[in-house]
Structures are given as C-alpha cells and as structure tokens.
Design a protein around this motif. Structure first.
Motif, PDB file in Angstrom:
ATOM      1  N   MET A  45      19.521  32.944  16.706  1.00  0.00           N
ATOM      2  CA  MET A  45      18.510  32.288  17.525  1.00  0.00           C
ATOM      3  C   MET A  45      17.851  33.284  18.489  1.00  0.00           C
ATOM      4  SD  MET A  45      18.877  29.201  16.357  1.00  0.00           S
ATOM      5  CE  MET A  45      18.295  27.977  17.529  1.00  0.00           C
ATOM      6  N   PRO A  46      16.661  32.933  18.993  1.00  0.00           N
ATOM      7  CA  PRO A  46      15.935  33.852  19.884  1.00  0.00           C
ATOM      8  C   PRO A  46      16.742  34.298  21.100  1.00  0.00           C
ATOM      9  CG  PRO A  46      14.494  32.075  19.183  1.00  0.00           C
ATOM     10  CD  PRO A  46      15.869  31.731  18.668  1.00  0.00           C
ATOM     11  N   GLY A 105       7.131  37.238  17.179  1.00  0.00           N
ATOM     12  CA  GLY A 105       7.417  36.923  18.577  1.00  0.00           C
ATOM     13  C   GLY A 105       8.831  37.247  19.018  1.00  0.00           C
ATOM     14  N   ASP A 165       3.705  36.592  23.733  1.00  0.00           N
ATOM     15  CA  ASP A 165       3.043  35.600  24.595  1.00  0.00           C
ATOM     16  C   ASP A 165       1.706  35.120  24.052  1.00  0.00           C
ATOM     17  OD1 ASP A 165       5.157  35.838  26.358  1.00  0.00           O
ATOM     18  OD2 ASP A 165       4.223  37.548  27.387  1.00  0.00           O
ATOM     19  N   ASN A 166       1.410  35.461  22.801  1.00  0.00           N
ATOM     20  CA  ASN A 166       0.088  35.114  22.264  1.00  0.00           C
ATOM     21  C   ASN A 166       0.089  33.906  21.342  1.00  0.00           C
ATOM     22  OD1 ASN A 166      -1.669  36.896  23.548  1.00  0.00           O
ATOM     23  ND2 ASN A 166      -1.021  38.593  22.225  1.00  0.00           N
ATOM     24  N   PHE A 167       1.062  33.037  21.513  1.00  0.00           N
ATOM     25  CA  PHE A 167       1.138  31.864  20.639  1.00  0.00           C
ATOM     26  C   PHE A 167       0.801  30.595  21.404  1.00  0.00           C
ATOM     27  CE2 PHE A 167       3.599  35.070  18.479  1.00  0.00           C
ATOM     28  CZ  PHE A 167       3.238  34.887  17.159  1.00  0.00           C
ATOM     29  N   ILE A 168       0.108  29.710  20.695  1.00  0.00           N
ATOM     30  CA  ILE A 168      -0.313  28.429  21.258  1.00  0.00           C
ATOM     31  C   ILE A 168       0.369  27.333  20.446  1.00  0.00           C
ATOM     32  CG2 ILE A 168      -2.274  26.889  21.662  1.00  0.00           C
ATOM     33  CD1 ILE A 168      -4.032  29.529  21.461  1.00  0.00           C
ATOM     34  N   ARG A 170       0.452  24.130  18.704  1.00  0.00           N
ATOM     35  CA  ARG A 170      -0.719  23.403  18.230  1.00  0.00           C
ATOM     36  C   ARG A 170      -0.719  21.947  18.700  1.00  0.00           C
ATOM     37  NH1 ARG A 170      -4.678  21.302  17.688  1.00  0.00           N
ATOM     38  NH2 ARG A 170      -6.100  21.153  15.901  1.00  0.00           N
ATOM     39  N   PHE A 171       0.383  21.261  18.536  1.00  0.00           N
ATOM     40  CA  PHE A 171       0.441  19.858  18.961  1.00  0.00           C
ATOM     41  C   PHE A 171       1.665  19.648  19.855  1.00  0.00           C
ATOM     42  CE2 PHE A 171      -1.870  19.404  14.840  1.00  0.00           C
ATOM     43  CZ  PHE A 171      -3.034  18.824  15.341  1.00  0.00           C
ATOM     44  N   ASP A 173       2.543  17.514  21.942  1.00  0.00           N
ATOM     45  CA  ASP A 173       3.096  16.161  22.061  1.00  0.00           C
ATOM     46  C   ASP A 173       3.993  15.791  20.886  1.00  0.00           C
ATOM     47  OD1 ASP A 173       0.839  16.251  20.413  1.00  0.00           O
ATOM     48  OD2 ASP A 173       0.502  14.106  20.631  1.00  0.00           O
ATOM     49  N   ARG A 174       4.028  16.609  19.861  1.00  0.00           N
ATOM     50  CA  ARG A 174       4.914  16.320  18.724  1.00  0.00           C
ATOM     51  C   ARG A 174       6.271  16.983  18.878  1.00  0.00           C
ATOM     52  NH1 ARG A 174       2.847  13.727  14.307  1.00  0.00           N
ATOM     53  NH2 ARG A 174       0.705  13.074  14.684  1.00  0.00           N
ATOM     54  N   ILE A 175       6.452  17.726  19.940  1.00  0.00           N
ATOM     55  CA  ILE A 175       7.740  18.399  20.176  1.00  0.00           C
ATOM     56  C   ILE A 175       8.537  17.594  21.209  1.00  0.00           C
ATOM     57  CG2 ILE A 175       8.829  20.453  21.111  1.00  0.00           C
ATOM     58  CD1 ILE A 175       6.560  22.069  19.835  1.00  0.00           C
TER      59      ILE A 175
END
Lengths: 175, 438
Positions: A45-46, A105, A165-168, A170-171, A173-175
């Motif tokens: 894991m990260p 990442g 740090d360059n990730f968005i 996407r949704f 509210d689904r997490i």
C-alpha cells in the motif's frame, strides 16, 4: 400483565426473532486467520503497509534487471516490446507517455506491480530482495533516489514521486 | 378512421433527411401499406418474386442435435475480433460485433474480453474467495458454498474504460462499430451480492475501500469504495444463465454495475477491506486520464451516458433507397436511459427514437428509428440522456476538455479513456457508410 407490558414483551420477542433470522444466513464461509491468508496477501500500500521484509539497491538490481526484465523493457529501461521504465518527458496532453517518473503517484506501486505481475511470462518468481533491488534500480535510473539508496519497507514509501500532486478525483462523491 | 389517421401520423417526417415518426414502428406492415397508398418516395414493393422452391435441407433428415448448440455454419462471420492471437507478452482483447447483433443481450461467446496475462484455466473445485482485512471475521468461500447463498439476477453492461478510444484521434479512423465501440457488452449476471457476504464477515467501521484481486497471472487488483460494496456490487457466478465464461472471469467475477470494466475484477479470489486505496498499477497509472494541462483524472469509475448506431454502420452498405430501421444501443452507468434522439443530417435536426422495453438501469437499451433514405448523402448520429439528467456530449465537447491526438493513432491504441461522445456515420450516394466527425 398490563397491556403496556404485553406490547413491550411482543416487541422484544419480535426483536429477538429478527436477530435470530439475521444470524441464520447460510454461514458457509470458513473462518480463516490473517496469517493463513498471508501467502496470498501481496498488496503493497502507499503508506508501506504490506511491504515485506527485505531490501535492495540499484547496484544489486542492475544485473537482475538485465536478466529478467530487459528482454521486454529494453536495455536500461529504455523500452522495447513493453513500455519504457526510464525517462521523464513532460506531460503535455493525451499523447504524452505515462512513465514512472513523469506520472506514477506512488513508489510503492512500482514494488507492488513487479512483485505481483512481473516478469510477464513467470510472475512471482522473484524474491522480495530481488523486487526491492529492481525497484531501486528503476527509481535510481529515473533519478528519483540516489544511486546508493537502499530500498526496503521503511525507505520505499518515503520516496516522493514528482507527479504525486497532479491528480484530480473525477467523482469525489462516489468515494 | 383512427387507424388510417395513425398511418398518416406515422408517416410524418420528424427530422430532416428522411427520419420518420417513431410511432411508425408500432405497426410496420401498416406503415408500408400506408406508404404505398400515399405514394411516398421510394419503392416499397420489390421486384416480382421467384417461384417458391424447397431447399434440399427440407427434404432430408437433419443433423443430430448437439449437446451444446453453437451458431449456424452460415453465421461464422459473427465473431469477435482478437488483437493478440499469438498470446505474446501483452494484453489481449476481443471485441463485440455490435453491427451483427440485435436486442440488448450480448451472446456469451461474443462478450468482449480483455485479459492482461492470457485466459487462466481455473479448476472451480480448487478456486477460493477470501474476504479479509478490516472485517470482524475473515472468511474463505468455495464456489459450492457461494452457490448456496441467496442470489440475484440483474441485466447490465460492462464497458472497458478505453472503449471508443479511437475517437480521440484528430481524424476519424476508418473502422467499423466493432473496432470503435466493441469493448462494451451486456449480459444478465447472476450471483451473490457482496453486501450479503459482508453481513457474515462483519465490517470494521474504519473500512472505506475494498481491494478486489483476481487469480489470473498478473493478480490484477483494483480498489473500490465501500459505498459500491453496500450498494450493488455482486460476486457474479452466472452469465446469461450459464456459468460465466473463462474470458469473463470463470468461475467468479466482481460485477460493479456501471463502473469501468477493469474494476470488475475477473477470477475474483480475494477481497481486502482497507482504509486506503491500493493505488494499483491499473488505477493509478493505466486508468488515470491525462488532461491537456498535465493534470490527470484518477478514480473515474463511472461509464457515462452513451449511445451509438450499430445499424447502419461501416461495412453495412445500403443496397437501395427506401425504408430502413436505424438502431443501436444506449446505456449509462448512472441509471436508466430516458431518451435517445437520432439525426440523419449531421445534427441539424433530431427526432426521438423509440426505446425498446425493457429499459433497465445500467443496461443496454435498444433504440430504433424509422428512416426513409432518399439515396442522397446523410450523416447519422444518436444522442442519449439518462435519468440523472445527463446528456451524451458531442465529440467536440469532449475534445475541448480532454484533448485529441496530433495524428491518427492505431485503431488499437488507447490515447485516453472514457469517451462517451456522439459517433457520426456518413452515408454516401452509393449507400456506403463511413466514420466521420460532424
């Protein structure tokens, strides 16, 4: 019994029976301990959770890479039939190749994917030390760690990946 | 007469270039008759028929009935296209021939497949599914055990996040609907809801994700929010009534209705409840989408509202002017499709297509549109809406936000993913159909 008590008893009985029904699922799974799952548990894991004991350096990794990885990924990680592992071109749009240095990442993903899926034709034949060493080799060739840095369960998760740090999401509210 | 009035209504054009009212589909024979008597453009009566004769097959005893029936020998062309026939070290894909299929269910042998290390040959007796991590009681299940749990059947699509990726090309790639959109299929899936199994393992409240892992060679793993686990995630055992196909994850797969295909982990053997996502290779690298400013989307999950016309489409040449039915599929990971409109003039005018029942959430919906082709150039498009109020975007809208290539890539390449824009088919005066941008 007062009416009120009778209602209360009925309610308690109903509760008890509904609890009993809930416990009456098929219950056909066999209990197993985390230790028994151990051989299958290969998630790294990260935050470093799941990284195994062992260690490796780039110098140790170079010959293993040449023997086990270069046939597909090319000499020095330059890419061949499989993608390049070394290189840091700028990301300017959808045609930019996603490399470890310019895109990934998390350093733990490198270890995790090598351990679980590589080499493609004989996955999970590398020792943990070998996986750490190849990981160190790839990270060092990408100048993400120093040439003599030792990769292990403590040091690997601390390697900062430039694109982290360059990730968005996407949704969200689904997490 | 009310019936004749309906004839007339149904002959009304509803949009440019020959699109007819969808009510024409309510009684096609009636429409034909009406069309002839009304003297509409295009001959509705073919050349005089040949005298009827018996084929030899009608005068001899037929073949032995096989234990497992396969398609007629005359249907050998109805197959998937495979892009790694020699199983060399890379991914392998097989695409669904939408242009040769009808309805909403993809036949099992034609369901699209992507494998990242070949198709494993799993002995179902020895396969195990373990659920562990942030649970109160880790449990391991055999296939026989799972088959005794309460099951549900639901019809729904699976679509690769990279389906339709050739439409990120700066120029329209000349390929058919199978090559462009063949990485989506729809089946009835039967299995045990993951929430049913989690009732027995119990859930540690700290669990926010579960990591699903396959028993295939690369041990493919993806992280999924616990929200989806408790909503509609299924451990699927059956596909269209039979045990799921080896290419679909035999003997069991995770099915996440409406979510990116790669997350629907095949050969499912381990589910780990965790606080954090794994940031696996496939989620943090492959299925993250680069944007023009250098940032990237992560955890896209949702296959958004989309439709495409399968008939007519490239390779299906219109033989003569006259009546045709335009049809295709629409679907949305958000829920039901509520509306599909079709254009025959490149989007200048639109008419409502008929949505064929059943219209199910997160499933293919078959849409149909009557069309009288006058023999001139036409550009066919479809556009879908879903019950979340989402409208299928144009290609231009997607490209403005996501970018496109500078030169056409291979039709097999994946410049980006999650393309749900409108597809345009141009029909020329010879009736040949081409992929265009309009």
């Amino acid at each position: 019994m007062s009416t009120r008590n009778a209602v209360l008893v009925a309610a308690l009985l109903a509760l008890a029976s509904s609890t009993a029904v809930a416990a009456e699922g098929p219950n056909l799974g066999q209990p197993i301990t985390e230790k028994e799952v151990g051989a299958w548990d290969i998630n790294a894991m990260p935050d470093g959770t799941g990284l195994p004991p062992g260690s490796g350096t780039s110098a140790q990794g170079a010959p293993i890479y040449a023997q086990k990885c270069a046939a597909c990924h090319g000499e020095g990680g330059k890419g061949a039939s499989a993608g390049a592992l070394v290189g840091n071109p700028p990301i300017t749009g959808i045609e930019s190749p996603k490399t470890i240095a310019n895109f990934w990442g998390y350093s733990t993903t490198v270890f995790d994917f090598i351990r679980r899926a590589m080499p493609w034709i004989s996955p999970r034949t590398l020792t943990n030390d070998e996986v750490y060493a190849i990981t160190a080799y790839i990270l060092a060739e990408n100048k993400l760690i120093g040439p003599n840095d030792v990769m292990n369960a403590q040091t690997l998760p601390k390697v900062k990946m430039p694109n982290a740090d360059n990730f968005i999401i996407r949704f969200p509210d689904r997490i | 007469m009310s019936i004749s009035k309906r004839h007339n209504d149904s002959l009304q054009p509803v949009a440019g270039n020959g699109l007819l009212d969808r009510r024409a589909l309510l009684g096609r024979g009636v429409v034909f008759a009406g069309a002839v008597s009304a003297g509409s453009a295009g001959s509705m009566i073919g050349a005089a028929a040949e005298p009827l004769v018996d084929g030899p097959w009608s005068n001899e005893v037929g073949a032995v009935i096989p234990p497992y029936q396969v398609a007629s020998r005359f249907e050998k062309h109805v197959v998937r296209t495979v892009d790694n026939p020699d199983n060399v070290p890379r991914n392998s894909r097989a695409r669904t021939p939408h242009h040769l299929l009808q309805g909403i269910i993809t036949p099992n042998g034609l369901h699209f497949t992507i494998c990242h290390g070949g198709v494993p040959d799993i002995d179902p007796e020895k396969h195990r599914l373990v659920i562990h991590g942030l649970v109160k009681r880790p449990l391991v299940f055999t296939l026989d055990a799972l088959a005794r749990y309460p099951m549900v059947s639901r019809i729904g699509f699976v679509e690769c996040g990279g389906n339709s990726a050739p439409l990120f090309s700066n120029e329209p790639i000349q390929a058919n609907v199978q090559a462009l959109h063949g990485l989506a299929s729809c089946s009835e899936w039967t299995g045990v809801l993951l929430s049913t199994l989690l009732e027995e393992t119990g859930i540690d409240p700290k669990a926010k994700w579960f990591i699903a892992e396959g028993a295939d060679s690369p041990r493919l793993h993806r992280s999924v929010p616990m929200k989806k686990a408790m909503d509609d995630a299924m451990v699927a055992l059956y596909q269209n009534g039979e045990r799921i196909q080896p290419g679909q994850g035999y003997p069991m797969r995770l099915w996440l209705p409406g979510y990116e295909g790669n997350m629907n982990v095949k050969y499912l053997r381990r589910i780990t409840l965790t606080e954090q996502p794994a940031m696996s290779y496939y989620e943090s690298r492959t299925y993250s989408q680069v944007l023009p400013d250098g940032k990237a989307y992560r955890f896209y999950f949702l296959q958004e509202v989309k439709s495409f016309i399968a008939n007519p489409s490239p390779g299906l040449t219109l033989k003569e002017p006259g009546y045709y039915e335009i049809s295709g599929v629409a679907y949305s990971g958000t829920g039901r499709v509520t509306r599909v409109m079709v254009s025959a003039d490149g989007g200048k005018s639109w008419g409502d297509a008929a949505l064929q029942e059943p219209v199910l959430p997160r499933a293919f919906t078959r849409f149909r549109m009557p069309w009288r082709w006058n023999g001139g150039p036409a550009v066919l498009q479809s556009r879908a809406w879903d019950e979340g109020g989402n409208m299928q975007p144009t290609r231009a809208e997607i490209i403005a936000h996501r970018g496109q290539t500078s030169k056409p890539p291979s039709v097999l390449a994946f410049p980006s993913q999650h393309f749900n824009g409108i597809t345009s088919w141009a029909v020329d005066t010879k009736g040949e159909v081409k992929h265009v941008y309009a």
